[in-house]
Enzyme design. Structure first.
Site, mmCIF file in Angstrom:
data_model
loop_
_atom_site.group_PDB
_atom_site.id
_atom_site.type_symbol
_atom_site.label_atom_id
_atom_site.label_comp_id
_atom_site.label_asym_id
_atom_site.label_seq_id
_atom_site.Cartn_x
_atom_site.Cartn_y
_atom_site.Cartn_z
ATOM 1 N N GLY A 114 0.835 -1.201 0.000
ATOM 2 C CA GLY A 114 0.000 0.000 0.000
ATOM 3 C C GLY A 114 0.859 1.236 0.000
ATOM 4 N N GLY A 115 0.219 2.389 0.208
ATOM 5 C CA GLY A 115 0.957 3.642 0.215
ATOM 6 C C GLY A 115 1.932 3.741 1.362
ATOM 7 C CG PHE A 116 1.274 1.061 4.611
ATOM 8 C CD1 PHE A 116 2.088 -0.049 4.764
ATOM 9 C CD2 PHE A 116 -0.045 0.870 4.228
ATOM 10 C CE1 PHE A 116 1.600 -1.317 4.553
ATOM 11 C CE2 PHE A 116 -0.534 -0.392 4.014
ATOM 12 C CZ PHE A 116 0.282 -1.492 4.171
ATOM 13 C CB ILE A 166 6.067 -4.108 1.342
ATOM 14 C CG1 ILE A 166 6.302 -3.281 0.069
ATOM 15 C CG2 ILE A 166 5.826 -5.563 0.960
ATOM 16 C CD1 ILE A 166 7.523 -3.698 -0.714
ATOM 17 C CB VAL A 167 2.026 -6.470 4.652
ATOM 18 C CG1 VAL A 167 1.799 -7.516 5.739
ATOM 19 C CG2 VAL A 167 1.437 -5.138 5.082
ATOM 20 C CG ASP A 182 -7.940 4.719 5.664
ATOM 21 O OD1 ASP A 182 -8.771 4.993 4.775
ATOM 22 O OD2 ASP A 182 -6.802 4.290 5.421
#
Length: 642
Positions: free
Chosen positions: A327-329, A331-332, A443
């Site tokens: 995501g924008g934050f 990686i998982v 969110d």
């Protein structure tokens, strides 16, 4: 008298990295366990209406599944060993590897040359391939390095040596110091594996597999594995041009990074130094003013601060094979600790707008929140420029990966969807009213709802959350955060948010679960209405069931299909997305209406954003993109109660 011979061979026993197809089934969860008490491999179906079987057919191992409503046995993949490279010794001789993306598919490993050049060049099956490749001259006293062969099925380990007690550096040094060692591999599950002599039966995959480190001479040309001479002049020119491009790119990146750091440093400047605490080589504020009171400090969180090296080992050096989300934050990654526990590591990008304050918000919030419908935070890691959160690993990933996928959505019957809706509602009620602090998520969306092995929903991603005082009902913010398509009208337009803002987001999510349609990208082909407008029109015309996901309608003969319950949920969803804040119910009322058929549900009014394509609001939405787009803008006061 039959002579026994090897026909096919899987990869190393570490979760079937040598059979990547085994991990592609979305309805089956695989687990490999290895500790002092057991070594086992098991799989579990997440949908008990599906049956699975393994059979041998014409020498091929195949996996079949019985999936309603198709009512037929379907192969999960063509075959677990269906490709040419899956056959044992496809390329014949030793020190070769099979790659179906190259032509021809058989190649010498870097550092090796064909034993019989002419026969190999002509791909003579008996003279060339069967003779394989031989090692280039390698001086034991000389300097050596390792060539990295990615995404491989590791060589046959009959003659390999395994040591699970050492780390990757010791493993590498051991192979370097042993003149007879030809290669090594390392993994959390397999430990340190070293080979001496010839390397047999290797293949590469497009994704998955392991990394094989082949020992070569330090001055060996990595591009000469085929035995052909490279054009050194062209190579030098190419390297020069490439080096100049890389240098120019690095200068631009460094300048942007410097400007960003300089701006952040000015914003974070403070004369307070004495009242700080050191966490894994990074200085963070010891106390958060107006957050939890004077007695609450970072050291009192009782949250493990995991060592960076442990996270690296758990994720196999943040291998792409372990990547489960992005995501924008950042990686998982999926990981496994030394004790066998599976974890999810949220590795924040250094370029992410989620800074130290937002990181600490998520840490301090989730560490104190305990509810079955909230994701569990196990620890965090802060090392130099790295910020990571370690969560429990949830096998079924996020709700949107099931809801908006054509194949997976058919496995979500109405009972499962209703249970997910109810679970999300209870989790949100806990945040708003039942937890120690009143928390506005800000969110809430399908991608922030994670599902465990039993499909129990868990709300995640609290980086944008805001804490309210008990007597506080709403607040204003200078900048809007969240995801368009789920934002309430008063928040997106007037920057005013409250618990009712989360209620609006929940209503959108509820309608998405019922319809199987993504709110941000849905457009009705007849009237050009967005999802809220489309649902409102059908509800007003007493055609509410027309909007229900076809995957649910197909299951209409099942006792899990309950039309009255679907219409009640549809009405509740429309109540939550009403335009005026005062018209929307509190989450306590929503949970009550979902849990009791005897409760009278009011008639909803027209939703907010109930517009046709072409309006100014819709035009702005299109300009922002139909994809999942989160507005990553923050204020410095995001974690302070007003």
């Amino acid at each position: 008298m039959y002579k026994e011979s090897i026909w096919q061979r899987s990869g190393e026993w570490d979760g079937f990295s040598g059979i990547p197809e085994m991990q592609e089934s979305y309805y089956i969860v695989y687990n490999y366990t290895e500790n002092n008490e057991e070594v086992s491999y098991r799989f579990q179906k997440t949908n008990h209406s599906i049956y699975s079987r393994l059979i041998m057919r014409d020498g091929m191992l195949m996996q079949f599944t019985w999936i309603p409503p198709l009512w037929a046995w379907k192969p999960s993949v063509d075959s677990l060993f269906a490709k040419t490279c899956d056959l044992y010794l496809t390329c014949g001789g030793p020190n070769t590897y099979c790659d179906e993306n190259t032509s021809p598919i058989c190649n010498c490993i870097t550092g090796y040359v064909p034993k019989k050049d002419t026969a190999w060049a002509e791909r003579d099956e008996w003279l060339g391939l069967s003779s394989g490749c031989v090692r280039k001259e390698l001086n034991c006293q000389g300097q050596h390095r390792f060539f990295q062969l990615n995404n491989t099925k590791l060589p046959d380990t009959k003659t390999a040596t395994v040591d699970r007690r050492i780390d990757v550096k010791t493993c590498k040094d051991r192979c370097l110091s042993d003149c007879n060692c030809t290669s090594f591999a390392f993994g959390t599950e397999i430990g340190c594996v070293t080979w001496t002599g010839n390397l047999v039966d290797i293949r590469t995959y497009n994704e998955g597999g392991n990394v094989l480190y082949v020992k070569v001479s330090a001055d060996d040309d990595a591009d000469s594995s085929s035995g052909e001479k490279s054009d050194r002049t062209g190579k030098i020119i190419g390297l020069t041009i490439g080096g100049f491009s890389v240098m120019l790119t690095l200068i631009v990146i460094f300048f942007c990074f410097w400007k960003r750091r300089d701006k952040q440093a000015k914003a974070d400047a403070t004369p307070i130094v004495a009242n700080q605490v050191l966490m894994n080589e990074v200085v963070l504020p010891r106390k958060k003013r107006n957050l939890f009171g004077e007695e609450d400090e970072v050291k009192d969180l009782k949250l493990p601060l995991m060592e960076f090296e442990a996270v690296v080992a758990a994720t196999q050096h943040f291998s792409d094979v372990n990547k489960v989300g992005k995501g924008g934050f950042g990686i998982v990654y999926k990981g496994r600790l030394s004790d066998g526990q599976e974890i999810a590591v949220k590795r924040l990008s250094e370029m992410s707008a989620q800074g130290t304050d937002e990181f600490m918000t998520e840490v301090t919030l989730i560490a104190r929140l305990q509810h079955v419908n909230l994701v569990k935070l196990l620890g965090c890691c802060i090392y130099e420029g790295e910020k990571m959160l370690i969560y429990e690993y949830l096998e079924n990933l996020s709700l949107d990966s099931h809801l908006f996928d054509e194949a997976r959505s058919c496995l979500l019957n109405w009972k499962m969807r209703f249970d997910i809706i109810s679970g999300i509602a209870r989790g949100l009620l806990y945040l708003h009213q039942d937890s120690r602090f009143r928390i506005i998520h800000r969110d809430l969306k399908a991608s922030n709802i994670l599902l465990d092995k039993d499909m129990t929903p868990k709300i995640s991603d609290f980086g944008m959350a805001r804490i309210f005082g008990r007597d506080e009902t709403e607040a204003n913010t200078r900048k809007v955060v969240g995801t368009y398509g789920y934002m309430s009208p008063e928040y997106a337009m007037n920057r005013t948010f409250s618990m009712k803002s989360d209620v609006f987001s929940f209503g959108v999510l509820l309608l998405e679960i019922i319809s199987g349609k993504r709110s941000r990208s849905f457009r009705d082909s007849d009237s050009n209405l967005n999802l809220l407008g489309y649902v409102w029109r059908n509800w007003s015309e007493d055609q509410g069931l027309e909007i229900v996901d076809t995957a649910v309608i197909v299951d209409s003969s099942s006792p899990t299909f309950r039309p009255r319950e679907i219409l009640r949920c549809l009405q509740i969803g429309l109540l939550c997305v009403q335009e005026l804040v005062e018209d929307r119910p509190m989450m306590s009322s929503v949970v009550l209406m979902l849990g009791s058929e005897g409760v009278l549900i009011p008639q909803p009014k027209q939703p907010g954003y109930c517009v046709a394509s072409g309006s100014s609001l819709d035009t702005q939405s299109k300009q922002r993109d139909d994809g999942a787009w989160t507005v990553n803008q923050f204020t410095n006061s995001i974690i302070d109660a007003r």
